[in-house]
Design an enzyme around this catalytic site. Structure first.
Site, PDB file in Angstrom:
ATOM      1  N   GLU A  12      43.751  48.911  45.457  1.00 59.10           N
ATOM      2  CA  GLU A  12      43.761  48.284  46.518  1.00 59.10           C
ATOM      3  C   GLU A  12      44.708  48.749  47.512  1.00 59.10           C
ATOM      4  O   GLU A  12      44.485  48.561  48.712  1.00 59.10           O
ATOM      5  CB  GLU A  12      44.193  46.634  46.191  1.00 59.10           C
ATOM      6  CG  GLU A  12      42.973  46.020  45.275  1.00 59.10           C
ATOM      7  CD  GLU A  12      43.533  44.676  44.743  1.00 59.10           C
ATOM      8  OE1 GLU A  12      42.659  44.157  44.149  1.00 59.10           O
ATOM      9  OE2 GLU A  12      44.965  44.509  44.254  1.00 59.10           O
ATOM     10  N   ASP A 189      33.095  40.214  42.020  1.00 63.24           N
ATOM     11  CA  ASP A 189      32.084  39.541  41.214  1.00 63.24           C
ATOM     12  C   ASP A 189      31.808  38.252  41.092  1.00 63.24           C
ATOM     13  O   ASP A 189      32.830  37.617  41.712  1.00 63.24           O
ATOM     14  CB  ASP A 189      32.751  40.093  39.366  1.00 63.24           C
ATOM     15  CG  ASP A 189      33.890  39.402  39.359  1.00 63.24           C
ATOM     16  OD1 ASP A 189      34.076  38.753  38.293  1.00 63.24           O
ATOM     17  OD2 ASP A 189      34.976  39.680  40.021  1.00 63.24           O
TER      18      ASP A 189
END
Length: 222
Positions: A12, A189
């Protein structure tokens, strides 16, 4: 304006540092989980004295019953926090009138800064193809890799739009330090539609980095 952005993981960090190269925006990695998030936030506040802190990174998504048509969350969409809470905290009835998710002596839920939230709402109108959603983000020291774990969380917070491991801890630290806060989380997800976190692993294999550009667009709007 000095803006601090906190992420949990190296992947990230790499995505977001590619997007920011000015001295007034600082992107820092705190590590995974609530303790790392709180320590990293306090360190950033002490070192930078930011005017605003943003939590960014990925999260699991949820589509509660009764959501409006067209507001369904998909992988690579973004959830902006309206409020935040812990899904794994319970102080019990013996310590007073706390509710599930509340740390004694603190609010039942941490609220995103109203001015920052209004900026995020304007962003979602201007950049509607970016698929930005708003709602409750829940945080705990679980990696949600089964439907059973997600159902347990939603049993307490059925309206949750995203679940992560850092945002509420960052919000708590910002509240104590009186620093305006908001969270932007890319959905990696949908645990209720997944098995063994396969969507999460595929997310990093096929990441469209446009999702992290939502954070960049928001920073540019401040």
């Amino acid at each position: 304006m000095k803006i601090g952005i906190i992420v949990a993981m190296e992947k990230e960090l790499r995505q977001l540092r590619q997007l920011f190269n000015t001295g007034n925006v600082r992107v820092e990695k705190c590590g995974i989980g609530k303790v790392n998030a709180a320590l990293g936030t306090q360190r950033l506040i002490n070192d930078m004295h930011p005017d605003v802190i943003i939590s960014s990174g990925c999260a699991g998504g949820n589509n509660p019953e009764g959501i409006a048509p067209g507001d369904e969350i998909r992988i690579q969409d973004v959830v902006v926090s309206t409020e935040l809470v812990y899904h794994d905290v319970y102080c019990g009835a013996a310590v007073g009138s706390t509710v599930y998710g509340q740390v004694q002596g603190l609010p039942a839920r941490f609220q995103a800064d109203p001015r920052l939230l209004e900026k995020a709402r304007q962003l979602s109108v201007v950049n509607s193809p970016l698929s930005i959603h708003q709602g409750l983000i829940v945080t705990g020291d679980w990696f949600v890799d089964t439907k059973e774990k997600m159902r347990e969380i939603l049993g307490h917070f059925p309206e949750a739009r995203a679940v992560d491991m850092e945002s509420a801890a960052i919000a708590q630290t910002c509240l104590i330090n009186k620093v305006p806060f908001i969270s932007f989380r890319v959905i990696s997800d949908l645990p209720l539609q997944d098995t063994d976190a396969s969507q999460y692993h595929n997310f990093w294999d096929t990441l469209a980095d446009r999702s992290f550009h939502v954070t960049k667009s928001f920073v540019e709007s401040l």
